[in-house]
Design a protein around this motif. Structure first.
Motif, short mmCIF file in Angstrom:
data_model
loop_
_atom_site.label_atom_id
_atom_site.label_comp_id
_atom_site.label_asym_id
_atom_site.label_seq_id
_atom_site.Cartn_x
_atom_site.Cartn_y
_atom_site.Cartn_z
N ARG A 87 -1.29 0.72 -4.32
CA ARG A 87 -2.35 1.69 -4.59
C ARG A 87 -3.04 1.37 -5.90
O ARG A 87 -2.42 0.89 -6.83
CB ARG A 87 -1.77 3.10 -4.72
N LEU A 88 -4.32 1.65 -5.95
CA LEU A 88 -5.04 1.66 -7.21
C LEU A 88 -5.07 3.11 -7.66
O LEU A 88 -5.43 4.00 -6.89
CB LEU A 88 -6.46 1.14 -7.03
N VAL A 89 -4.68 3.36 -8.90
CA VAL A 89 -4.57 4.73 -9.40
C VAL A 89 -5.33 4.86 -10.70
O VAL A 89 -5.22 4.01 -11.59
CB VAL A 89 -3.08 5.12 -9.61
N GLY A 90 -6.11 5.91 -10.79
CA GLY A 90 -6.86 6.17 -12.00
C GLY A 90 -7.26 7.63 -12.08
O GLY A 90 -7.17 8.37 -11.09
N THR A 91 -7.70 8.04 -13.24
CA THR A 91 -8.16 9.42 -13.42
C THR A 91 -9.57 9.47 -14.00
O THR A 91 -10.12 10.54 -14.16
CB THR A 91 -7.20 10.19 -14.35
N LEU A 92 -10.15 8.32 -14.30
CA LEU A 92 -11.50 8.27 -14.88
C LEU A 92 -12.53 8.15 -13.76
O LEU A 92 -13.06 7.08 -13.49
CB LEU A 92 -11.62 7.07 -15.84
N LEU A 112 1.25 5.31 -19.21
CA LEU A 112 1.58 4.07 -19.93
C LEU A 112 0.49 3.02 -19.73
O LEU A 112 0.15 2.28 -20.66
CB LEU A 112 2.93 3.53 -19.46
N ALA A 113 -0.07 2.95 -18.51
CA ALA A 113 -1.12 1.97 -18.22
C ALA A 113 -2.35 2.20 -19.10
O ALA A 113 -2.99 1.24 -19.54
CB ALA A 113 -1.51 2.03 -16.74
N LEU A 114 -2.66 3.45 -19.38
CA LEU A 114 -3.81 3.74 -20.23
C LEU A 114 -3.58 3.29 -21.68
O LEU A 114 -4.53 3.22 -22.46
CB LEU A 114 -4.17 5.22 -20.18
N ALA A 115 -2.33 2.95 -22.00
CA ALA A 115 -2.01 2.35 -23.30
C ALA A 115 -1.76 0.85 -23.15
O ALA A 115 -1.30 0.20 -24.09
CB ALA A 115 -0.79 3.04 -23.91
N GLY A 116 -2.00 0.32 -21.94
CA GLY A 116 -1.83 -1.11 -21.70
C GLY A 116 -0.42 -1.54 -21.39
O GLY A 116 -0.11 -2.72 -21.44
N SER A 134 4.14 -0.72 -11.94
CA SER A 134 2.71 -0.52 -12.19
C SER A 134 2.21 -1.61 -13.12
O SER A 134 2.94 -2.08 -14.01
CB SER A 134 2.45 0.86 -12.81
N ILE A 135 0.99 -2.01 -12.88
CA ILE A 135 0.34 -3.03 -13.69
C ILE A 135 -0.92 -2.38 -14.27
O ILE A 135 -1.78 -1.91 -13.52
CB ILE A 135 -0.05 -4.27 -12.85
N ALA A 162 -4.22 1.80 -13.06
CA ALA A 162 -3.06 0.95 -12.77
C ALA A 162 -3.03 0.56 -11.29
O ALA A 162 -3.51 1.30 -10.43
CB ALA A 162 -1.77 1.69 -13.12
N LEU A 163 -2.47 -0.58 -11.06
CA LEU A 163 -2.13 -1.02 -9.71
C LEU A 163 -0.66 -0.66 -9.51
O LEU A 163 0.19 -1.06 -10.31
CB LEU A 163 -2.32 -2.53 -9.57
N MET A 164 -0.38 0.14 -8.50
CA MET A 164 0.98 0.57 -8.21
C MET A 164 1.51 -0.21 -7.01
O MET A 164 0.84 -0.29 -5.97
CB MET A 164 1.03 2.07 -7.86
N LEU A 165 2.69 -0.79 -7.17
CA LEU A 165 3.34 -1.53 -6.09
C LEU A 165 4.70 -0.91 -5.82
O LEU A 165 5.39 -0.47 -6.74
CB LEU A 165 3.50 -3.00 -6.45
N ARG A 166 5.09 -0.94 -4.55
CA ARG A 166 6.38 -0.38 -4.14
C ARG A 166 6.97 -1.32 -3.08
O ARG A 166 6.35 -1.55 -2.05
CB ARG A 166 6.15 1.01 -3.58
#
Length: 171
Positions: A87-92, A112-116, A134-135, A162-166
């Motif tokens: 999944r691609l995940v974001g809030t912006l 955490l992704a929003l802090a890199g 997550s990446i 972030a790109l979420m992988l499972r």
């Protein structure tokens, strides 16, 4: 003779019931999977990431102002809501409301992704163990702003999601 057959069948039924019970108990175990199984899932995740990054890069290379709507649809089809393993995940201002974080892992990983920072975890979800990862994604290509009008023209170092992988872990 008939009694012997009946007893034999009875014993066989009991053995099957006990066997199925032990299998159900083992599958329902809260014990984490062995480290070699987790490592296998991690390596699978690495391959998955490389494949997805290649696909995204190809999409970026082909997206232009003239075909941006097709590009949005293409990405949405690849990262569709029925595939819970990537999944691609974001809030912006995500492209779709369903692209927002869905569970505690995704909320923590997104923060955490929003802090890199990347994030990984081994978690049990609905009686299945998963290697989750997550990446962090930045506004790393000029084409990002074609689909995400709220992004500044890139590339920039702004972390945007972030790109979420499972990956299921074999037991």
């Amino acid at each position: 003779m008939r009694l012997r057959k009946l007893v034999s069948y009875g014993i066989l039924v009991i053995v099957f019931i006990i066997g199925f019970s032990f299998t159900a108990i083992a599958r329902g175990s809260n014990n984490p999977p062995p480290s070699q199984n987790i490592e296998f899932a991690q390596q699978t995740s690495d391959l998955m990431l490389n494949t997805l990054f290649a696909a995204l890069t190809q999409e970026f290379d082909e997206t232009t102002p003239d075909n941006v709507e097709q590009g949005k649809q293409s990405i949405s089809l690849i990262f569709n809501d029925k595939n819970r393993d990537m999944r691609l995940v974001g809030t912006l201002n995500p492209l779709q409301e369903s692209d927002r974080p869905r569970d505690n892992f995704e909320r923590q990983a997104h923060a955490l992704a929003l802090a890199g920072e990347a994030y990984t975890s081994v978690q049990r979800v609905d009686n299945q163990w998963y290697y989750r990862r997550s990446i962090p994604l930045s506004n790393f290509r000029a084409e990002c702003a074609l689909c995400h009008a709220n992004f500044p023209t890139g590339p920039t170092s702004d972390w945007v999601g972030a790109l979420m992988l499972r990956v299921p872990i074999r037991e």
